[in-house]
Design an enzyme around this catalytic site. Structure first.
Site, PDB file in Angstrom:
ATOM      1  N   HIS A   1      18.259 -15.593 -19.745  1.00 39.63           N
ATOM      2  CA  HIS A   1      18.160 -16.868 -19.088  1.00 39.63           C
ATOM      3  C   HIS A   1      19.131 -17.620 -19.224  1.00 39.63           C
ATOM      4  O   HIS A   1      19.621 -18.100 -20.328  1.00 39.63           O
ATOM      5  CB  HIS A   1      16.773 -17.495 -19.395  1.00 39.63           C
TER       6      HIS A   1
ATOM      7  N   HIS B   1      18.571 -13.477  -7.025  1.00 37.46           N
ATOM      8  CA  HIS B   1      19.538 -14.408  -5.955  1.00 37.46           C
ATOM      9  C   HIS B   1      20.330 -13.919  -5.077  1.00 37.46           C
ATOM     10  O   HIS B   1      20.619 -14.677  -3.807  1.00 37.46           O
ATOM     11  CB  HIS B   1      20.034 -15.378  -7.034  1.00 37.46           C
TER      12      HIS B   1
ATOM     13  N   GLU C   1       9.554  -8.393 -12.937  1.00 39.50           N
ATOM     14  CA  GLU C   1       9.061  -9.400 -13.861  1.00 39.50           C
ATOM     15  C   GLU C   1       8.023 -10.222 -12.674  1.00 39.50           C
ATOM     16  O   GLU C   1       8.068 -10.118 -11.491  1.00 39.50           O
ATOM     17  CB  GLU C   1      10.239 -10.647 -13.436  1.00 39.50           C
TER      18      GLU C   1
ATOM     19  N   ASN D   1      19.492  -8.757 -12.650  1.00 41.67           N
ATOM     20  CA  ASN D   1      18.464  -9.609 -11.828  1.00 41.67           C
ATOM     21  C   ASN D   1      18.884  -9.606 -10.503  1.00 41.67           C
ATOM     22  O   ASN D   1      19.970 -10.580 -10.471  1.00 41.67           O
ATOM     23  CB  ASN D   1      17.994 -10.781 -12.850  1.00 41.67           C
TER      24      ASN D   1
ATOM     25  N   THR E   1      11.991 -19.725 -13.916  1.00 44.06           N
ATOM     26  CA  THR E   1      11.006 -19.754 -14.797  1.00 44.06           C
ATOM     27  C   THR E   1      11.514 -20.900 -16.100  1.00 44.06           C
ATOM     28  O   THR E   1      12.391 -20.957 -16.473  1.00 44.06           O
ATOM     29  CB  THR E   1      11.143 -18.248 -15.510  1.00 44.06           C
TER      30      THR E   1
ATOM     31  N   HIS F   1      12.045 -10.168  -9.885  1.00 47.34           N
ATOM     32  CA  HIS F   1      10.674 -11.229 -10.210  1.00 47.34           C
ATOM     33  C   HIS F   1      10.023 -11.286  -8.659  1.00 47.34           C
ATOM     34  O   HIS F   1      10.627 -11.921  -7.729  1.00 47.34           O
ATOM     35  CB  HIS F   1      11.280 -12.426 -10.748  1.00 47.34           C
TER      36      HIS F   1
ATOM     37  N   GLU G   1      11.007 -10.795 -24.480  1.00 48.58           N
ATOM     38  CA  GLU G   1      12.336 -11.211 -24.115  1.00 48.58           C
ATOM     39  C   GLU G   1      12.566 -12.734 -24.607  1.00 48.58           C
ATOM     40  O   GLU G   1      11.571 -13.397 -24.072  1.00 48.58           O
ATOM     41  CB  GLU G   1      12.495 -11.113 -22.614  1.00 48.58           C
TER      42      GLU G   1
ATOM     43  N   ARG H   1       7.827 -13.131  -7.056  1.00 47.52           N
ATOM     44  CA  ARG H   1       6.869 -14.345  -7.264  1.00 47.52           C
ATOM     45  C   ARG H   1       5.724 -14.372  -6.358  1.00 47.52           C
ATOM     46  O   ARG H   1       5.660 -14.058  -5.202  1.00 47.52           O
ATOM     47  CB  ARG H   1       7.944 -15.560  -7.178  1.00 47.52           C
TER      48      ARG H   1
ATOM     49  N   ARG I   1       9.529 -16.410  -2.740  1.00 50.18           N
ATOM     50  CA  ARG I   1      10.609 -17.144  -2.285  1.00 50.18           C
ATOM     51  C   ARG I   1      11.912 -16.117  -2.315  1.00 50.18           C
ATOM     52  O   ARG I   1      12.855 -16.568  -1.496  1.00 50.18           O
ATOM     53  CB  ARG I   1      10.679 -18.307  -3.048  1.00 50.18           C
TER      54      ARG I   1
HETATM   55  N1  PXP Z   1      14.639 -13.023 -17.767  1.00 53.05           N
HETATM   56  C1  PXP Z   1      13.594 -13.796 -17.033  1.00 53.05           C
HETATM   57  C2  PXP Z   1      12.370 -13.427 -17.814  1.00 53.05           C
HETATM   58  C3  PXP Z   1      13.622 -14.378 -16.032  1.00 53.05           C
HETATM   59  O1  PXP Z   1      12.839 -15.090 -15.647  1.00 53.05           O
HETATM   60  C4  PXP Z   1      15.176 -14.741 -15.703  1.00 53.05           C
HETATM   61  C5  PXP Z   1      15.256 -15.734 -14.407  1.00 53.05           C
HETATM   62  O2  PXP Z   1      14.716 -14.922 -13.426  1.00 53.05           O
HETATM   63  C6  PXP Z   1      16.254 -14.203 -16.208  1.00 53.05           C
HETATM   64  C7  PXP Z   1      15.927 -13.262 -17.371  1.00 53.05           C
HETATM   65  C8  PXP Z   1      17.523 -14.362 -15.743  1.00 53.05           C
HETATM   66  O3  PXP Z   1      18.071 -15.550 -15.828  1.00 53.05           O
HETATM   67  P1  PXP Z   1      19.255 -16.084 -15.096  1.00 53.05           P
HETATM   68  O4  PXP Z   1      19.115 -15.649 -13.670  1.00 53.05           O
HETATM   69  O5  PXP Z   1      19.627 -17.455 -15.559  1.00 53.05           O
HETATM   70  O6  PXP Z   1      20.467 -15.133 -15.598  1.00 53.05           O
END
Ligand code: PXP
Length: 253
Positions: A196, A13, A72, A10, A103, A46, A153, A48, A52
């Site tokens: 997550h 960030h 996402e 992901n 999330t 994602h 998921e 949003r 952001r």
């Molecule tokens: N899966 C989903 C559906 C999420 O919303 C997120 C966070 O954006 C992640 C995985 C990844 O989570 P993390 O950034 O805490 O590894």
């Protein structure tokens, strides 16, 4: 034989850091390419409502990469329109609240059935693999099946929070919820992913569950990349997941 766990990275960030200065650096698309070179199987991002971190142009560029994109999104008309136009490999439907930092919790599939049904149908008609981000809970899994979602998921955030807090009893109970949900999901015909809050250690532990086929990981990897670089971080994560998988295969043999 237990199949290798897939790793989705992901890159949200990376965009968060870029947006802190308003320019183009660091570019989440460059991070995605580096992640794929380092052994990631797919890219997750994602978009949003408030844009952001990831922006529309990022999603377009990520879609153009020669790797699966897991888009996402909240099940809103705006996002459904973007997804059905871009046709990513997968869409993961998540709950979204403006005031949250990330999330929080899984989708309320039972309560939101009527709203989710047309969203899932539209995405499936566009040939997109739909996944629902859910709590590891039996009723929610059954509702996901009733709605025709092929993938769920499982939200690992509560388990990871308990681990981080050193609360061994809560962590064990949460892990058991995830284990049971993964087994039930497979028996219901679902493909099971998880994500997550995962780090090297929790990813290794959860990779021992053979029912789970994919992990999606972001925040830890982007943070850890500051210290050892993105390529090294992903290589270490891959190795941790492979160790977890090998342990489960050994236990089953
Ligand atoms: N899966 C989903 C559906 C999420 O919303 C997120 C966070 O954006 C992640 C995985 C990844 O989570 P993390 O950034 O805490 O590894």
């Amino acid at each position: 034989m237990t199949s290798r766990m897939r790793l989705g990275i992901n890159v949200d960030h990376v965009a968060t850091v870029r947006n802190a200065r308003g320019g183009r650096h660091p570019d989440p698309v460059r991070a995605a390419k580096a992640a794929l070179e380092a052994g990631a199987d797919s890219i997750t991002a994602h978009l949003r409502e408030d844009r952001r971190h990831i922006r529309d142009a990022d999603i377009e560029a990520l879609r153009a990469l020669p790797a699966p994109l897991n888009f996402e999104m909240a099940a809103t008309p705006e996002m459904i329109a973007i997804a059905t136009r871009l046709k990513p490999h997968a869409c993961c439907l998540v709950p979204e609240r403006r005031e949250e930092r990330t999330t929080e919790g899984g989708l309320d599939v039972v309560g939101q059935k009527a709203a989710l049904a047309p969203a899932i149908a539209a995405l499936k008609t566009a040939g997109i693999r739909v996944s629902l981000f859910i709590e590891p809970d039996a009723r929610t899994l059954e509702a996901a099946v009733a709605l025709g979602a092929p993938v769920v998921e499982l939200h690992t955030g509560t388990w990871c929070e308990a681990l981080a807090a050193g609360d061994a009893a809560r962590a064990a109970a949460e892990f058991e919820r995830i284990r049971k949900a993964a087994a039930l999901g497979v028996s219901l015909g679902l493909e099971i992913h998880a994500g997550h809050g995962l780090d090297y250690s929790s990813a290794e532990t959860i990779s021992a569950l053979p029912e789970i086929t994919e992990l999606n990981i972001g925040h830890f990897l982007v943070g850890e990349a500051i210290f050892v670089g993105l390529g090294n971080t992903i290589a270490r994560m891959r190795a941790a997941m492979d160790r977890g998988r090998a342990a489960s295969a050994g236990a089953a043999a």
